[in-house]
Design an enzyme around this catalytic site. Sequence first.
Site, mmCIF file in Angstrom:
data_model
loop_
_atom_site.group_PDB
_atom_site.id
_atom_site.type_symbol
_atom_site.label_atom_id
_atom_site.label_comp_id
_atom_site.label_asym_id
_atom_site.label_seq_id
_atom_site.Cartn_x
_atom_site.Cartn_y
_atom_site.Cartn_z
ATOM 1 N N THR A 1 78.070 28.967 -6.683
ATOM 2 C CA THR A 1 78.769 28.225 -7.574
ATOM 3 C C THR A 1 79.406 28.624 -7.690
ATOM 4 O O THR A 1 80.480 28.764 -7.011
ATOM 5 C CB THR A 1 77.741 28.449 -8.658
ATOM 6 O OG1 THR A 1 78.091 27.254 -9.316
ATOM 7 C CG2 THR A 1 77.956 29.352 -10.112
ATOM 8 N N LYS B 1 82.071 28.057 -2.924
ATOM 9 C CA LYS B 1 80.993 27.085 -2.106
ATOM 10 C C LYS B 1 81.977 26.730 -1.210
ATOM 11 O O LYS B 1 80.590 26.750 -0.053
ATOM 12 C CB LYS B 1 80.688 25.796 -2.579
ATOM 13 C CG LYS B 1 79.640 25.840 -4.396
ATOM 14 C CD LYS B 1 79.247 24.858 -4.118
ATOM 15 C CE LYS B 1 78.464 24.531 -5.688
ATOM 16 N NZ LYS B 1 77.518 23.104 -5.565
ATOM 17 N N ASP C 1 71.664 20.794 -2.341
ATOM 18 C CA ASP C 1 71.891 19.504 -3.357
ATOM 19 C C ASP C 1 71.756 18.250 -3.275
ATOM 20 O O ASP C 1 70.987 17.411 -3.566
ATOM 21 C CB ASP C 1 73.755 19.267 -3.431
ATOM 22 C CG ASP C 1 74.502 20.912 -4.702
ATOM 23 O OD1 ASP C 1 72.738 21.217 -5.351
ATOM 24 O OD2 ASP C 1 75.250 21.347 -4.627
ATOM 25 N N ALA D 1 83.782 11.878 -6.808
ATOM 26 C CA ALA D 1 83.260 11.972 -4.716
ATOM 27 C C ALA D 1 84.174 13.933 -5.388
ATOM 28 O O ALA D 1 84.596 13.806 -4.199
ATOM 29 C CB ALA D 1 85.117 11.491 -4.274
ATOM 30 N N GLY E 1 82.304 17.253 -5.593
ATOM 31 C CA GLY E 1 81.350 18.551 -4.425
ATOM 32 C C GLY E 1 80.057 17.715 -4.897
ATOM 33 O O GLY E 1 79.168 17.533 -3.642
ATOM 34 N N ALA E 2 79.503 17.367 -6.261
ATOM 35 C CA ALA E 2 78.039 17.003 -5.818
ATOM 36 C C ALA E 2 78.393 15.694 -4.712
ATOM 37 O O ALA E 2 77.262 15.310 -4.127
ATOM 38 C CB ALA E 2 77.917 16.601 -7.380
#
Length: 286
Positions: free
Chosen positions: A69, A73, A109, A135, A137-138
């Site tokens: 996390t 990453k 994810d 926009a 990481g997720a």
Amino acid sequence: MSEAPNYKAELVGVFGHPVAENPTIVMIEAAFRDLGLNWRYLTLEVVPEGLEAAVSGMRAMHFQGINLTIPHKIEVIKYLDRVAPDAQLMGAVNTVRKEGNELIGENTDGKGFLRSLSEDAGVDPKGKRVVFLGAGGAARAMTVELAMAGAASITIINRNSERGNSLATLLNENTETKATYLPWQPGISIAEGTDVLVNATSIGLYPNTFDKPDIDYDSISESMVVCDVIPNPPQTVFLDEAAKRGAHTLDGLGMLVYQGAIGFRMWTGLEPSVEVMRSSLEEAFK
Ligand code: NDP
């Protein structure tokens, strides 16, 4: 003859900084208990300067895998033996699994989101017109998986234009989907004909539970499936507003549980109970 005792647990965990509030241990350990596995999930504080040593440490101690996390990453990639193609495209790894003596980087994810979309909302992304708020990481992980699963178009609405444009370019250059970036104007409308709308920003995350993305909620229609990435609280103001307009809604707790369940299976080879994992988190988020 009785079997020799085995007091050695198998180890997995998460590296992060700060990491103390990461709730993953709750759902993964609930699934270990449910399956009667002698495995442990450790929540480990690893500072950026310590990441290389931490990866060497997990190799030396025969960890079966690890989650990454904030802020690891991206950086972790240089210490791994291989990275899966989708994680390579995203440029980020949230799960490391072991194959023989090799450490392989994965990103679960977006896969978790796709599974929640399919199993909880009954939506097949193929041919769908999707709009994303955010926009980061997720959003990167989710849009790459949606594009690879055949979404017809993905519109990215983001405040920071550089980040928004670079995600649209990544999708256009590497997938068949048609991606477009739109600057985030306050009260922006969601285009008619949108099938799936996703909040992939951090707006609404505990403790800022009264916040909601600044869009024209009256442009949401009942034909849309509206999804949030926020797992805590699962029922966000964004989803409440969408439900008031008759849209079908999907919370971020499902994505969190499924992405964890996919990682769990990569590590143990076993399918965990998503019900056990979800209820353990609901209890923790009370
Ligand atoms: P990042 O920091 O990488 O990205 C944050 C995004 O939110 C950016 O697009 C940012 O826009 C946008 N944003 C934040 N505040 C605002 C605002 N006030 N107005 C407009 N846009 C805003 O974070 P992540 O992508 O890693 O995480 C996003 C959220 O997703 C987090 O809340 C996280 O908890 C959740 N998450 C949930 C998962 C799940 O399994 N349910 C898995 C992973 C994440 P800009 O670029 O303009 O700054």
